[in-house]
Write a protein that holds these residues in place. Structure first.
Motif, PDB file in Angstrom:
ATOM      1  N   ASN A 104       0.943  -1.139   0.095  1.00  0.00           N
ATOM      2  CA  ASN A 104      -0.026  -0.032   0.148  1.00  0.00           C
ATOM      3  C   ASN A 104       0.845   1.303   0.032  1.00  0.00           C
ATOM      4  O   ASN A 104       0.061   2.316  -0.498  1.00  0.00           O
ATOM      5  CB  ASN A 104      -1.082  -0.182   1.288  1.00  0.00           C
ATOM      6  N   SER A 105       2.150   1.143   0.463  1.00  0.00           N
ATOM      7  CA  SER A 105       2.904   2.445   0.708  1.00  0.00           C
ATOM      8  C   SER A 105       3.910   2.767  -0.502  1.00  0.00           C
ATOM      9  O   SER A 105       4.412   3.763  -0.668  1.00  0.00           O
ATOM     10  CB  SER A 105       3.928   2.351   1.949  1.00  0.00           C
ATOM     11  N   PHE A 106       4.032   1.646  -1.391  1.00  0.00           N
ATOM     12  CA  PHE A 106       5.003   1.887  -2.303  1.00  0.00           C
ATOM     13  C   PHE A 106       4.511   1.641  -3.751  1.00  0.00           C
ATOM     14  O   PHE A 106       3.202   1.065  -3.947  1.00  0.00           O
ATOM     15  CB  PHE A 106       6.121   0.802  -2.283  1.00  0.00           C
ATOM     16  N   ARG A 107       4.882   2.163  -5.017  1.00  0.00           N
ATOM     17  CA  ARG A 107       4.392   2.061  -6.098  1.00  0.00           C
ATOM     18  C   ARG A 107       5.379   1.741  -6.997  1.00  0.00           C
ATOM     19  O   ARG A 107       6.690   2.002  -6.917  1.00  0.00           O
ATOM     20  CB  ARG A 107       3.568   3.276  -6.714  1.00  0.00           C
ATOM     21  N   LEU A 108       5.257   1.033  -8.172  1.00  0.00           N
ATOM     22  CA  LEU A 108       6.061   0.698  -9.205  1.00  0.00           C
ATOM     23  C   LEU A 108       6.030   1.630 -10.404  1.00  0.00           C
ATOM     24  O   LEU A 108       4.923   1.689 -10.853  1.00  0.00           O
ATOM     25  CB  LEU A 108       5.487  -0.838  -9.681  1.00  0.00           C
ATOM     26  N   TYR A 109       7.125   2.087 -10.623  1.00  0.00           N
ATOM     27  CA  TYR A 109       7.198   3.050 -11.868  1.00  0.00           C
ATOM     28  C   TYR A 109       8.188   2.513 -12.857  1.00  0.00           C
ATOM     29  O   TYR A 109       9.394   2.649 -12.784  1.00  0.00           O
ATOM     30  CB  TYR A 109       7.606   4.499 -11.144  1.00  0.00           C
ATOM     31  N   PRO A 110       7.552   2.196 -13.868  1.00  0.00           N
ATOM     32  CA  PRO A 110       8.424   1.921 -15.042  1.00  0.00           C
ATOM     33  C   PRO A 110       8.978   3.050 -15.686  1.00  0.00           C
ATOM     34  O   PRO A 110       8.532   3.972 -15.911  1.00  0.00           O
ATOM     35  CB  PRO A 110       7.332   0.987 -16.049  1.00  0.00           C
ATOM     36  N   LEU A 111      10.481   2.654 -16.041  1.00  0.00           N
ATOM     37  CA  LEU A 111      10.982   3.898 -16.685  1.00  0.00           C
ATOM     38  C   LEU A 111      11.497   3.822 -18.186  1.00  0.00           C
ATOM     39  O   LEU A 111      11.222   4.652 -18.777  1.00  0.00           O
ATOM     40  CB  LEU A 111      12.244   4.474 -15.903  1.00  0.00           C
ATOM     41  N   LEU A 112      12.298   2.687 -18.425  1.00  0.00           N
ATOM     42  CA  LEU A 112      12.720   2.216 -19.752  1.00  0.00           C
ATOM     43  C   LEU A 112      12.452   0.914 -20.050  1.00  0.00           C
ATOM     44  O   LEU A 112      12.611   0.029 -18.974  1.00  0.00           O
ATOM     45  CB  LEU A 112      14.196   2.890 -19.697  1.00  0.00           C
ATOM     46  N   ARG A 113      12.273   0.483 -21.239  1.00  0.00           N
ATOM     47  CA  ARG A 113      12.355  -0.950 -21.622  1.00  0.00           C
ATOM     48  C   ARG A 113      13.700  -1.247 -22.125  1.00  0.00           C
ATOM     49  O   ARG A 113      14.272  -0.439 -22.888  1.00  0.00           O
ATOM     50  CB  ARG A 113      11.217  -1.089 -22.756  1.00  0.00           C
ATOM     51  N   GLN A 114      13.994  -2.580 -22.049  1.00  0.00           N
ATOM     52  CA  GLN A 114      15.150  -3.222 -22.670  1.00  0.00           C
ATOM     53  C   GLN A 114      15.102  -2.965 -23.805  1.00  0.00           C
ATOM     54  O   GLN A 114      14.145  -3.125 -24.855  1.00  0.00           O
ATOM     55  CB  GLN A 114      15.288  -4.631 -22.140  1.00  0.00           C
ATOM     56  N   GLY A 115      16.266  -2.664 -24.762  1.00  0.00           N
ATOM     57  CA  GLY A 115      16.508  -2.257 -25.862  1.00  0.00           C
ATOM     58  C   GLY A 115      15.994  -0.947 -26.605  1.00  0.00           C
ATOM     59  O   GLY A 115      15.971  -0.587 -27.522  1.00  0.00           O
ATOM     60  N   GLU A 116      15.399  -0.288 -25.637  1.00  0.00           N
ATOM     61  CA  GLU A 116      14.819   1.118 -26.056  1.00  0.00           C
ATOM     62  C   GLU A 116      15.724   2.045 -26.239  1.00  0.00           C
ATOM     63  O   GLU A 116      16.711   2.243 -25.486  1.00  0.00           O
ATOM     64  CB  GLU A 116      13.729   1.616 -24.722  1.00  0.00           C
ATOM     65  N   LEU A 117      15.684   2.712 -27.582  1.00  0.00           N
ATOM     66  CA  LEU A 117      16.520   3.755 -27.719  1.00  0.00           C
ATOM     67  C   LEU A 117      16.456   4.893 -27.131  1.00  0.00           C
ATOM     68  O   LEU A 117      15.440   5.666 -26.841  1.00  0.00           O
ATOM     69  CB  LEU A 117      16.381   4.131 -29.364  1.00  0.00           C
ATOM     70  N   ILE A 118      17.480   5.466 -26.188  1.00  0.00           N
ATOM     71  CA  ILE A 118      17.611   6.630 -25.392  1.00  0.00           C
ATOM     72  C   ILE A 118      18.309   7.547 -25.866  1.00  0.00           C
ATOM     73  O   ILE A 118      18.551   8.637 -25.069  1.00  0.00           O
ATOM     74  CB  ILE A 118      17.704   6.269 -23.877  1.00  0.00           C
ATOM     75  N   GLY A 119      18.987   7.527 -26.932  1.00  0.00           N
ATOM     76  CA  GLY A 119      19.962   8.516 -27.694  1.00  0.00           C
ATOM     77  C   GLY A 119      21.083   8.011 -28.230  1.00  0.00           C
ATOM     78  O   GLY A 119      21.169   6.703 -28.631  1.00  0.00           O
ATOM     79  N   GLN A 120      22.040   9.008 -28.741  1.00  0.00           N
ATOM     80  CA  GLN A 120      23.300   8.635 -29.792  1.00  0.00           C
ATOM     81  C   GLN A 120      24.366   9.037 -29.049  1.00  0.00           C
ATOM     82  O   GLN A 120      24.509  10.004 -28.338  1.00  0.00           O
ATOM     83  CB  GLN A 120      23.068   9.185 -30.964  1.00  0.00           C
TER      84      GLN A 120
END
Length: 393
Positions: free
Chosen positions: A285-301
């Motif tokens: 009840n006190s914590f939440r799960l927050y997804p940030l990035l997916r495996q293999g997702e392009l995040i920059g160059q």
């Protein structure tokens, strides 16, 4: 280095291509800016001497009370006995239908028992049920003798496996958890073992949640009280000795989040019924799960040195998510570190940097940044031109 927090700002090389890395991470963090009711946090008081509570979705430790303190594991020892039995089954060194002879040593064991008969032959699968549902000390010794020839030899295998799994402060003397001053573990180590049981052998996990088992005409209920409680628990093992107190390793899943809780040193069976349920409810009840990035997702160059291409796509090696209290969202920072420029050749999947997740003033996760494509080294006139360009730059 790029630093991104819920009020995004960049440090270091944040312009150009690398600025897109910051922008992508800022977008991922934007989900944390949505209004949410603040939840009162702070680990609850508990009568347990030891508590270790972890969210397996992210590895976040939600509560740690004396988690590194040595303690008697009591019958929670049987998790390791089960682990080695599962492993032997998967490796073909035994089968669930293999029969094990019941020695006098196994038959005469005191404490909780499956009530095997002296000289009988019992299937491994039945012994597993007797071990995990009945908490049978006789079943533990029978499995140890069947797999290793003797209980001391089996204890040596238990200790070797503990070291392999990273249980740094654990030492076993027997397969059942029978009291011995040299038989000890920590709540943290038992959480490691429970995590491996769940992840390494999911095909066998159902044994730990079965509620009853009948053997030799005697029907016994699973000693895990939370299996009968509406708290979403589906395993794993209880323990009790005078020196260890009442203990429980429990696991359950709710809304996609699986928790593992180890408690020990509780004063009574009733406390073991109540405290784990209360702590798990608090955590869910006190914590939440927050997804940030997916495996293999392009995040920059990221720029490269002497390559056939002048940059390489940057991705994360695994999914990145955080477990946190909503009130901690404002302190979240994602820090990326890369060596620039990256030398070639680069192969897809090569580790080229690190992403660090921080909140509430502590580093919570470290995730490898990897190349998302091959970049061969340049050659000929292209390489010469690059060298001259870098020299003048």
């Amino acid at each position: 280095m790029i630093v991104v927090n819920p009020r995004p700002r960049s440090e270091g090389r944040s312009a150009g291509r690398f600025g897109r890395l910051a922008a992508t991470l800022a977008g991922a963090l934007a989900v944390l800016l949505a209004p949410a009711a603040a939840l009162a946090l702070g680990a609850p008081d508990t009568a347990a001497r030891q508590v270790y509570l972890v969210d397996l979705s992210t590895g976040a430790v939600l509560m740690d009370k004396n988690g590194e303190t040595r303690m008697a594991p009591s019958s929670m020892t049987k998790m390791m006995t089960a682990y080695l039995t599962y492993e032997a089954t998967v490796q073909g060194r035994t089968t669930l239908d293999t029969t094990v002879p019941i020695s006098q040593t196994a038959w005469k064991m005191g404490g909780s028992r499956m009530f095997v008969k002296l000289g009988s032959q019992v299937r491994v699968e039945d012994l597993l049920r007797g071990l995990l549902i009945d908490s049978g000390n006789d079943a533990a010794v029978a499995l140890a003798e069947g797999l290793a020839g003797s209980e001391p030899a089996f204890a040596a295998l238990m200790n070797a496996k503990a070291r392999e799994l990273g249980m740094a402060d654990t030492h076993f003397m027997n397969a059942s958890g029978w009291p011995d001053p040299n038989h000890y573990t920590t709540a943290h180590d038992l959480a490691i073992l429970a995590t491996h049981l769940i992840r390494d052998f999911p095909q066998f996990y159902h044994y730990e949640s079965e509620r009853t088992f009948t053997w030799n005409g005697i029907r016994q209920g699973n000693r895990n009280p939370l299996l009968y409680h509406p708290v979403s628990v589906d395993g794993i093992k209880t323990g009790h000795t005078e020196i260890g107190g009442y203990g429980l390793t429990a696991s359950g899943e709710r809304q996609g989040r699986r928790l593992v809780l180890v408690v020990n040193g509780l004063p009574s069976a009733q406390a073991r019924n109540d405290e784990p349920a209360r702590l798990l409810d608090w955590a869910w009840n006190s914590f939440r799960l927050y997804p940030l990035l997916r495996q293999g997702e392009l995040i920059g160059q990221a720029p490269v040195w002497m390559g056939a291409e002048d940059s390489v796509p940057v991705t994360v090696a695994r999914d990145v998510a955080v477990t946190m209290a909503p009130m901690d969202r404002g302190s979240l920072r994602v820090v990326t570190t890369l060596s620039e420029p990256l030398p070639t050749p680069i192969r897809r999947g090569d580790v080229i940097g690190q992403l660090r997740v921080e909140y509430d003033g502590a580093v919570r996760q470290r995730v490898d940044l990897v190349a998302g494509a091959d970049v061969p080294a340049s050659s000929g006139l292209t390489a010469l031109g690059q060298r001259l360009g870098w020299l003048f730059h």
